[in-house]
Write a protein that holds these residues in place. Sequence first.
Motif, PDB file in Angstrom:
ATOM      1  N   GLY A 199     -15.169  35.317  66.563  1.00  0.00           N
ATOM      2  CA  GLY A 199     -14.578  35.599  65.257  1.00  0.00           C
ATOM      3  C   GLY A 199     -14.794  34.581  64.171  1.00  0.00           C
ATOM      4  O   GLY A 199     -14.375  34.797  63.027  1.00  0.00           O
ATOM      5  N   ASP A 200     -15.406  33.446  64.463  1.00  0.00           N
ATOM      6  CA  ASP A 200     -15.675  32.457  63.421  1.00  0.00           C
ATOM      7  C   ASP A 200     -16.834  32.924  62.548  1.00  0.00           C
ATOM      8  O   ASP A 200     -17.625  33.784  62.952  1.00  0.00           O
ATOM      9  CB  ASP A 200     -16.017  31.098  64.042  1.00  0.00           C
ATOM     10  CG  ASP A 200     -14.815  30.483  64.746  1.00  0.00           C
ATOM     11  OD1 ASP A 200     -13.684  30.832  64.365  1.00  0.00           O
ATOM     12  OD2 ASP A 200     -15.021  29.690  65.688  1.00  0.00           O
ATOM     13  N   LEU A 201     -16.947  32.316  61.369  1.00  0.00           N
ATOM     14  CA  LEU A 201     -18.026  32.705  60.469  1.00  0.00           C
ATOM     15  C   LEU A 201     -19.387  32.443  61.093  1.00  0.00           C
ATOM     16  O   LEU A 201     -20.279  33.299  61.053  1.00  0.00           O
ATOM     17  CB  LEU A 201     -17.890  31.935  59.140  1.00  0.00           C
ATOM     18  CG  LEU A 201     -19.002  32.208  58.106  1.00  0.00           C
ATOM     19  CD1 LEU A 201     -19.020  33.683  57.716  1.00  0.00           C
ATOM     20  CD2 LEU A 201     -18.798  31.310  56.880  1.00  0.00           C
ATOM     21  N   TRP A 202     -19.524  31.237  61.686  1.00  0.00           N
ATOM     22  CA  TRP A 202     -20.827  30.880  62.271  1.00  0.00           C
ATOM     23  C   TRP A 202     -21.183  31.812  63.420  1.00  0.00           C
ATOM     24  O   TRP A 202     -22.341  32.200  63.585  1.00  0.00           O
ATOM     25  CB  TRP A 202     -20.813  29.432  62.752  1.00  0.00           C
ATOM     26  CG  TRP A 202     -19.902  29.184  63.939  1.00  0.00           C
ATOM     27  CD1 TRP A 202     -18.606  28.784  63.910  1.00  0.00           C
ATOM     28  CD2 TRP A 202     -20.254  29.356  65.314  1.00  0.00           C
ATOM     29  NE1 TRP A 202     -18.088  28.692  65.177  1.00  0.00           N
ATOM     30  CE2 TRP A 202     -19.087  29.031  66.066  1.00  0.00           C
ATOM     31  CE3 TRP A 202     -21.413  29.749  65.988  1.00  0.00           C
ATOM     32  CZ2 TRP A 202     -19.059  29.083  67.461  1.00  0.00           C
ATOM     33  CZ3 TRP A 202     -21.384  29.798  67.378  1.00  0.00           C
ATOM     34  CH2 TRP A 202     -20.231  29.469  68.099  1.00  0.00           C
ATOM     35  N   SER A 203     -20.182  32.178  64.244  1.00  0.00           N
ATOM     36  CA  SER A 203     -20.453  33.025  65.402  1.00  0.00           C
ATOM     37  C   SER A 203     -20.774  34.465  64.958  1.00  0.00           C
ATOM     38  O   SER A 203     -21.575  35.150  65.592  1.00  0.00           O
ATOM     39  CB  SER A 203     -19.264  33.021  66.361  1.00  0.00           C
ATOM     40  OG  SER A 203     -18.114  33.603  65.755  1.00  0.00           O
ATOM     41  N   THR A 204     -20.128  34.900  63.874  1.00  0.00           N
ATOM     42  CA  THR A 204     -20.415  36.248  63.359  1.00  0.00           C
ATOM     43  C   THR A 204     -21.858  36.334  62.829  1.00  0.00           C
ATOM     44  O   THR A 204     -22.577  37.300  63.110  1.00  0.00           O
ATOM     45  CB  THR A 204     -19.430  36.609  62.238  1.00  0.00           C
ATOM     46  OG1 THR A 204     -18.091  36.573  62.758  1.00  0.00           O
ATOM     47  CG2 THR A 204     -19.725  38.003  61.701  1.00  0.00           C
ATOM     48  N   ILE A 205     -22.249  35.295  62.082  1.00  0.00           N
ATOM     49  CA  ILE A 205     -23.625  35.279  61.570  1.00  0.00           C
ATOM     50  C   ILE A 205     -24.628  35.250  62.712  1.00  0.00           C
ATOM     51  O   ILE A 205     -25.610  36.007  62.732  1.00  0.00           O
ATOM     52  CB  ILE A 205     -23.831  34.072  60.637  1.00  0.00           C
ATOM     53  CG1 ILE A 205     -22.946  34.203  59.388  1.00  0.00           C
ATOM     54  CG2 ILE A 205     -25.307  33.939  60.247  1.00  0.00           C
ATOM     55  CD1 ILE A 205     -22.958  32.989  58.487  1.00  0.00           C
ATOM     56  N   LEU A 206     -24.366  34.377  63.687  1.00  0.00           N
ATOM     57  CA  LEU A 206     -25.260  34.279  64.835  1.00  0.00           C
ATOM     58  C   LEU A 206     -25.244  35.583  65.633  1.00  0.00           C
ATOM     59  O   LEU A 206     -26.279  36.022  66.154  1.00  0.00           O
ATOM     60  CB  LEU A 206     -24.845  33.098  65.717  1.00  0.00           C
ATOM     61  CG  LEU A 206     -25.756  32.790  66.914  1.00  0.00           C
ATOM     62  CD1 LEU A 206     -27.183  32.542  66.444  1.00  0.00           C
ATOM     63  CD2 LEU A 206     -25.230  31.574  67.675  1.00  0.00           C
ATOM     64  N   GLY A 207     -24.069  36.215  65.709  1.00  0.00           N
ATOM     65  CA  GLY A 207     -23.964  37.484  66.427  1.00  0.00           C
ATOM     66  C   GLY A 207     -24.820  38.576  65.796  1.00  0.00           C
ATOM     67  O   GLY A 207     -25.426  39.387  66.496  1.00  0.00           O
ATOM     68  N   VAL A 208     -24.877  38.589  64.461  1.00  0.00           N
ATOM     69  CA  VAL A 208     -25.721  39.563  63.761  1.00  0.00           C
ATOM     70  C   VAL A 208     -27.197  39.331  64.107  1.00  0.00           C
ATOM     71  O   VAL A 208     -27.954  40.277  64.357  1.00  0.00           O
ATOM     72  CB  VAL A 208     -25.506  39.469  62.240  1.00  0.00           C
ATOM     73  CG1 VAL A 208     -26.539  40.304  61.496  1.00  0.00           C
ATOM     74  CG2 VAL A 208     -24.091  39.928  61.876  1.00  0.00           C
ATOM     75  N   VAL A 209     -27.600  38.067  64.127  1.00  0.00           N
ATOM     76  CA  VAL A 209     -28.991  37.732  64.464  1.00  0.00           C
ATOM     77  C   VAL A 209     -29.318  38.159  65.890  1.00  0.00           C
ATOM     78  O   VAL A 209     -30.370  38.764  66.159  1.00  0.00           O
ATOM     79  CB  VAL A 209     -29.236  36.220  64.284  1.00  0.00           C
ATOM     80  CG1 VAL A 209     -30.633  35.845  64.774  1.00  0.00           C
ATOM     81  CG2 VAL A 209     -29.057  35.821  62.828  1.00  0.00           C
TER      82      VAL A 209
END
Length: 221
Positions: free
Chosen positions: A48-58
Amino acid sequence: MRHFDFPVDHGHARSVNQTLADMRRLQVSSGVVALALTVGAVVLFVVGDLWSTILGVVVAAAALTCIWLVLWVPRKVGSIEDLYANGPLVPAVVGTVHPRGVTLLSLIDVAKPGHGPTYALVTRNIPVRPKQRPRVGDRVPSVGLLNDRTKRNRDDTWEMVSLMPVEWGTRDVAVHARAEAQIPDVEWQFLASRIDEAEQIRTSRAQRQVLPIAELPDELR
């Protein structure tokens, strides 16, 4: 372009055809990677963190690419009937015998329609099945597999060149003999005269060697 039509034995092809086996291995490996990436993407979204969400999209995009590859490979390669029907009938001989396989040496026109001809010596390593006793010089009528990596390629010759033995498509020895007879003797004889080059070509990066016109028999110029 010389073609050779025969009824494909699907059961036999599924059990021995290495081109189909390579395609299945690519699909399976892509599917496994897609599954692992999907799990990783879910975990990252759960964090749920911003960094994990961005990485999750990638990671999710990478998973979708792998899934697309699973679906794309059969369309790119085509059915086994398409491969045999569309590929040119070419001569191939056993160039080198290894402990678990052989190197086939083939003579293939690698020019695209409207160009050429541009002949090349092409090699492919294949496994030996139980009870097979191959010898250097054995004739193996095959079809050429010609393709480009992308549709944007504008070269006069195909980027991807390989071969597929007719015997991978049928057990019928009469079909094998008919395919061999359909290839002119001059091509078989020329190929036999270049067997000593099989190992050098096999270890080259492209596994093929384009031949100067001056080295070809008159019938192929």
